[in-house]
Design a protein around this motif. Structure first.
Motif, PDB file in Angstrom:
ATOM      1  N   ASN A 265     -49.872  23.105  45.114  1.00  0.00           N
ATOM      2  CA  ASN A 265     -48.626  23.830  45.302  1.00  0.00           C
ATOM      3  C   ASN A 265     -47.533  23.184  44.446  1.00  0.00           C
ATOM      4  O   ASN A 265     -47.505  23.422  43.235  1.00  0.00           O
ATOM      5  CB  ASN A 265     -48.299  23.880  46.802  1.00  0.00           C
TER       6      ASN A 265
ATOM      7  N   VAL B  61     -51.985  27.462  46.109  1.00  0.00           N
ATOM      8  CA  VAL B  61     -52.723  27.460  47.385  1.00  0.00           C
ATOM      9  C   VAL B  61     -52.734  28.820  48.061  1.00  0.00           C
ATOM     10  O   VAL B  61     -53.603  29.105  48.883  1.00  0.00           O
ATOM     11  CB  VAL B  61     -52.134  26.461  48.411  1.00  0.00           C
TER      12      VAL B  61
ATOM     13  N   THR C   3     -56.024  20.987  47.660  1.00  0.00           N
ATOM     14  CA  THR C   3     -56.046  21.793  48.881  1.00  0.00           C
ATOM     15  C   THR C   3     -57.373  21.581  49.612  1.00  0.00           C
ATOM     16  O   THR C   3     -58.291  20.965  49.063  1.00  0.00           O
ATOM     17  CB  THR C   3     -55.952  23.289  48.556  1.00  0.00           C
TER      18      THR C   3
END
Ligand code: AMP
Length: 503
Positions: free
Chosen positions: A57, A81, A104
């Motif tokens: 992100n 993400v 992630t």
């Protein structure tokens, strides 16, 4: 590459490169760590220059990885993400990636995928290593590939080279009159959207402090405002949608960001109301409207929205072409139209991409080369409609089914093609619903393969649940309406106007 030289220069001073949710990284750390990342790529993947896929992100580590990729002569592909696992896996397969780094928990089913821990351990093996400039990306090498919504249901990878980026940053720094003080610049959009290129490159080139807002912070407006209060923000870059969202809260004003100097808006139609409110809340602040597709490196026009322009226009202009570029408005035959006549916006210049990654067919459809007065230009047919008035460009919609919803670029056919993958859906049409002259949400009309006796609500829940495996949440239609058939017009095409009347 200019940005890499500049990072080295700022590394000699005590400057913050980025702050994300309170976590800071200095230019010195960015320079050192990105050298180590580059050393790792060069040493451990000596025969491979395929793009580096980075899922995450707004983590500061992403910045290090991106700059590391550039120092190693490789392009990076940022994937947010919010992208569903299926879409990420599709991109990894399509680009035949050899290095995938994922910050992630999404299972990407990629052998040897790097986690945060494993990439940090790999980098630490190269602690203190330096990479010579010979390795850096140069000339027409790709710096990044951004995947945007594609009408076939598969995203298209726009390739942006070092030359593309240089021409954009040179013009843009001048256009914004950015100084090189270490002041804060908003770094809000996720790195997989081209708007993020603006704060990232303009910010780092000018020694600014990128003020990142993570997805987690943005999900909570109170936390977002607390962060903004701490930021001492000078330059705000966002879509009009994000600025409008913030303005819903009365405290989004000079008190929150007393030293704000410039608000730069891009990505979708800028409503005059948004500008009027901004001028009220942030008196004396410079407001710029800018326009451009990912395919021409973020922005290709800009204009200051002065009080005079605001009071004289119902539709705000998108401005003047970037220095050294040409923007034409053409008819269906590609012939330039007269002033105030509408046509397709075609852009030509050094910031125009070479095309879509490994997709010659799509590239040929919209990219071309043209010689003008002895100079060869790369051109891109934007699909946007526009017109010139007193030499200023105006935007007036699309030729096709591409839309902007809350600043996100979406091809409606992308949603339709993915909806057709959902169990028991025979056919579908997705339409935008307008409110106050802008798109407020999407509605999908679906015909079921087999009548299942379920209520519309139950069907909606089932469809949405399956659809989110294929497309990001921001693309999922808010309303789903099960119908028996679609009305057709005289040409036997779905009558979209009539369909809306069903609502
Ligand atoms: P993206 O590739 O996500 O940057 O989206 C590019 C598209 O956004 C353009 O082709 C336009 O349709 C739209 N767009 C960008 N900036 C503006 C603007 N200032 N006004 C109206 N539409 C815009």
């Amino acid at each position: 590459m200019e940005i890499l030289y500049k990072i080295k220069e700022y590394a000699k001073q005590n400057r913050i490169a980025v702050n994300c949710d309170g976590e800071e990284l200095t230019y010195r750390e960015l320079d050192k760590l990105s050298d180590e990342v580059a050393s790792y790529f060069i040493k451990e993947y000596p025969n491979d220059k395929s793009p580096i896929v980075i899922c995450g992100n707004k983590e500061n580590l992403i910045l290090v990885l991106m700059m590391g990729a550039l120092k190693s002569g490789r392009a990076y592909i940022p994937l947010d993400v919010t992208f569903p696992a299926d879409r990420i896996k599709q991109v990894i397969k399509e680009v035949d990636a050899k290095v995938v780094i994922s910050l992630t928990n999404i299972d990407l089913e990629f052998e040897g995928v790097h986690t945060r821990q494993s990439i940090e351990a790999s980098i630490s093996k190269y602690s203190g290593a330096k990479v010579s400039e010979e390795h850096w990306v140069k000339g027409d090498d790709n710096c990044y590939i951004l995947f945007t919504s594609g009408s076939t249901g598969k995203p298209k990878g726009v390739q942006i080279s070092k030359n593309n980026l240089d021409s954009f940053t040179e013009w843009f720094t001048e256009c914004l009159k950015v100084d090189n003080e270490n002041t804060a610049i908003l770094n809000q959009p996720s790195y997989s959207f081209d708007l993020s290129v603006m704060p990232l490159y303009i910010g780092l080139l000018n020694g600014k402090k990128l003020f990142s807002l993570s997805k987690k912070t943005l999900e909570n407006m109170r936390e977002t405002f607390d962060e903004l209060k701490k930021s001492d923000m000078r330059l705000w870059i966002s879509t009009p949608a994000f600025a409008s969202l913030c303005m819903q809260d009365i405290s989004f004003s000079k008190e929150l960001m007393p030293n704000l100097e410039t608000v730069y808006l891009i990505g979708e139609v800028l409503p005059p109301k948004t500008v009027a409110l901004l001028k009220e809340r942030f008196q004396g602040v410079r407001i710029i409207n800018s326009y451009g597709p990912t395919e021409a490196t973020v922005a290709i026009t800009a204009i200051d929205i002065t009080d005079e322009i605001l009071s004289c226009n119902k539709e705000l202009p998108i401005g003047y072409a970037m220095d050294g570029s040409i923007i034409k408005v053409v008819d269906d035959q590609g012939k330039e139209v007269k002033e105030e006549e509408k046509g397709e916006i075609v852009v030509l210049g050094k910031s125009v991409s070479k095309g879509y990654y490994l997709n010659e067919e799509m590239t040929k459809r919209v990219f071309f080369d043209e010689e003008i007065e002895g100079v060869l230009y790369r051109g891109y047919k934007t699909g946007d409609m526009g017109y010139y008035k007193e030499n200023i460009l105006y935007f007036c919609g699309r030729k096709d089914f591409q839309i902007k919803l809350n600043g996100f670029r979406i091809e409606l056919e992308d949603i339709e093609n993915n909806l057709r993958k959902v169990t028991n859906i025979k056919n579908t049409v997705v339409l935008p619903v307008n409110k106050d002259d802008k798109i407020s949400h999407l509605v999908a009309f679906v015909i079921l393969e087999k009548e299942n006796g379920l209520s519309n609500l139950k069907n909606t829940l089932l469809i949405k649940d399956e659809l989110k495996k294929y497309i990001p949440v921001y693309m999922i239609p808010r309303n789903i309406k099960v119908v028996k058939e679609f009305p057709v017009n005289n040409n036997d095409k779905v009558d979209r106007k009539k369909l809306m009347e069903v609502l």
